[in-house]
Every structure is written in C-alpha cells, then in structure tokens.
Design an enzyme around this catalytic site. Structure first.
Site, short mmCIF file in Angstrom:
data_model
loop_
_atom_site.label_atom_id
_atom_site.label_comp_id
_atom_site.label_asym_id
_atom_site.label_seq_id
_atom_site.Cartn_x
_atom_site.Cartn_y
_atom_site.Cartn_z
N ASP A 48 39.98 37.55 37.91
CA ASP A 48 39.86 36.55 36.84
C ASP A 48 38.49 35.87 36.85
OD1 ASP A 48 42.47 37.20 36.31
OD2 ASP A 48 43.21 35.15 36.30
N ALA B 291 49.26 31.47 31.11
CA ALA B 291 49.73 32.47 30.14
C ALA B 291 49.14 33.85 30.40
CB ALA B 291 49.42 32.01 28.73
N GLY B 292 48.42 34.01 31.51
CA GLY B 292 47.90 35.34 31.84
C GLY B 292 46.56 35.65 31.21
N LEU B 293 45.92 34.65 30.59
CA LEU B 293 44.62 34.92 29.96
C LEU B 293 43.46 34.38 30.79
CD1 LEU B 293 45.43 34.26 26.18
CD2 LEU B 293 45.58 36.40 27.47
N PRO C 215 45.68 29.14 26.24
CA PRO C 215 46.89 28.53 26.80
C PRO C 215 46.83 28.63 28.33
CG PRO C 215 47.40 30.69 25.82
CD PRO C 215 45.95 30.43 25.55
O1 PMV Z 1 46.08 34.79 36.54
P1 PMV Z 1 46.72 35.84 35.68
O2 PMV Z 1 48.09 35.48 35.22
O3 PMV Z 1 45.82 36.30 34.59
O4 PMV Z 1 46.98 37.12 36.62
C1 PMV Z 1 46.03 37.62 37.47
C2 PMV Z 1 46.30 39.03 37.83
C3 PMV Z 1 47.12 39.31 39.07
O5 PMV Z 1 46.84 40.67 39.39
C4 PMV Z 1 48.60 39.16 38.78
C5 PMV Z 1 46.77 38.43 40.25
C6 PMV Z 1 45.38 38.68 40.85
O6 PMV Z 1 44.92 37.80 41.60
O7 PMV Z 1 44.78 39.72 40.59
#
Ligand code: PMV
Length: 299
Positions: free
Chosen positions: A138, A90-92, A87
């Site tokens: 990421d 969604a943080g993944l 998704p």
């Molecule tokens: O992109 P997301 O929603 O998986 O979040 C990344 C993690 C954070 O620490 C919130 C942002 C970052 O750049 O590290």
C-alpha cells in the site's frame, strides 16, 4: 503547495503478497492531499474526520504521526492539513495514502525532496501502526502510482500496459479491518499449511499471467484471471455476500472480470470493463444495488 498520496487497487494477489508472493497493483487518481499551513506547532488536521492529532497522544493516528516524524531527518514543526478522497477501511489504501501525504508534507516542511522509494520507506512506519504485518504494497503504490508487480523486499517491477485499464470500483459499504483479515489467513495457514500454501501459489501463478495479459492488452484474459483470483479469495473466506453480489451484478452488466480488492471481509470490489460505455453500465448496475461506485483508469 499540495502534496499527494495515491489510493490504489490490488488487481490480483492480495494476501498472497503478505507471504512473499507477487501482487499486481495500480495507483488510482483519488487519494489524500496534504498541505503545510503554518510552522511552529506539530499537528495534523484531518478535516474529513474533524480531528486534530498531535504526536504525543496514545491513539493509533497519533502514534503513526510520531512514527513518521521519527523517520524525517531534521523534522520541522508543521501544521499539516489533510483532505481525503477515499473511503477508509475499504481496501483502497486510504491509510497508506494518508501516510504518504503526511511524509511528503513533513519533508517539504524540512526543505527536503526525497525520492518515491524513500517516501515509501518512511510511510511504512505509519502503516505498521495500523496493520501488524503490512506487506508494504500500500505505501509503495501510494508513493509511486502506475501499474506494478510488488513483491516483499524486492524492487518494484513496473508494468507497461498496452492499453490503459478501465475499472469500476464499487464500495460494499461494509467496513473491514485489514489487520483482522490478515490474521484470519494466518490462522488458516497455521491450521492447514499445505492447503493454504497451495492456494497462495495458485494466486501467484494468476498474478504472473495477469502481468502478461496487461502487457499484451488482453483485457478478456485479465478479466478471467481476476475471476479465478476471486474464487481463491472466496476459498480463504475473505469474500462476503455483498461483495459476491456486486461482482455478479458487474459481470451481468458486461464486466469482463470482477473481484474484491484489498483485505476483503467488506470494503471494495473492482470490475474490469472493455470500454467507457460498458464502464457506465457496470457503474449504474452497482449503484442500483444501493451502493456507491466510480470509474477509475490505470495506466
Ligand atoms: O489495506 P488493504 O485493505 O488495501 O489491503 C492490503 C492488502 C493485503 O494483502 C490484504 C495486506 C498487505 O499488507 O499486503
């Protein structure tokens, strides 16, 4: 040939990692798959969203595409088709998985096979278009996979788990903007720097303990550390009622720990479970709240 960018979960340490603290992350099996279907024209075909993107347009995807083409030495025009199993928002790590898949496809079209480090470096240009100040976690995890401690501008530190980690990933269905959530923490830090830094330091301490718990195979300790991280993320106003409800339901159904993962403000949560049967119970309990969940293994 298909090339792949992995999705990821942040086990502990999101947001603190933006400010130079360590974070623990794990690659998951779902991600983005890319293939070069013909050469001669530079375009990106995103079948799930019914979009065709070329590097000359002004929207974010086009600018991100142009940014990774600029990173590719001797880029050869290629039509790149993408499938996404995550998704978005969604943080993944959906956008980083996409970026890594596109970078790998561009490299294969140019007859090159760069290292995972180099792939991650090029994919950061993609991430920068979407998230003003990405920590780099990421794109690094999307390229490398596995379990690791990530710290800004340091080499990735691999973590060898004594036992694979079994997680249930639940999607709140609320979409969240990483950029806005990162900006919200930045504002809190401007207003109350001492308090914010204490919270970020406390998260960093949990990360170091969690690394040891993973290496020792102490799932219960890891679960408790995740719960504590969730409380600290809540104190930074990153959680939502839906995420809190899902974490509570997961714990009641037998998860040893649960927390939001990624930027928060919506998106996904993760629950750590001890075995397959417990994973199925937790997945079922989250699904009965009307939300989607799946089981993932990190090793
Ligand atoms: O992109 P997301 O929603 O998986 O979040 C990344 C993690 C954070 O620490 C919130 C942002 C970052 O750049 O590290």
């Amino acid at each position: 040939m298909d090339v792949f960018g992995r999705g990821k979960v942040i086990l502990l340490g999101e947001h603190a990692v933006v400010y130079g603290r360590p974070a623990l992350a794990a690659g998951i099996e779902r991600g983005a798959r890319a293939r070069v279907t013909s050469q001669g024209v530079m375009e990106l075909v995103l079948s799930p969203w019914d979009r065709v993107v070329t590097p000359g347009q002004k929207d974010e995807l086009s600018r991100a595409f142009a940014a990774v083409i600029a990173e590719q030495p001797g880029a050869a025009p290629a039509r790149i088709e993408i499938d996404v199993e995550l998704p978005a928002g969604a943080g993944l790590g959906c956008s980083a998985a996409l970026g890594v898949a596109v970078v790998r496809a561009l490299a294969s079209a140019a007859g090159e096979a760069p290292s995972d480090e180099e792939i991650a470096r090029r994919a950061l240009a993609w991430e920068k278009v979407f998230h003003g100040n990405p920590s780099g976690i990421d794109n690094t995890m999307a390229a490398h996979g596995g379990i690791a401690v990530y710290r800004r501008d340091r080499p990735l530190e691999r973590v060898r788990p004594r036992k694979p980690l079994r997680l249930v990933i639940g999607d709140s269905g609320e979409s969240a903007s990483t950029r806005l959530m990162v900006e919200s923490v930045a504002r809190q830090r401007e207003r109350e720097p001492v308090k914010a830094d204490k919270t970020l330091d406390a998260i960093a301490a949990l990360v170091q303990n969690a690394k040891l718990a993973i290496e020792e195979g102490d799932i219960r300790a890891l679960g408790q550390l995740m719960d504590m991280n969730q409380m600290l993320l809540g104190s930074l106003m990153l959680s939502t009622p839906a995420l809190e409800e899902m974490c509570a339901v997961a714990r009641e159904a037998g998860a040893v720990g649960a927390k939001l993962t990624g930027a928060g403000g919506g998106g996904c949560m993760i629950a750590l479970v001890a075995d397959e049967a417990s994973g199925e119970r937790v997945r079922g309990a989250i699904e009965r709240t009307g939300r989607r969940a799946f089981v993932a293994e990190a090793r």
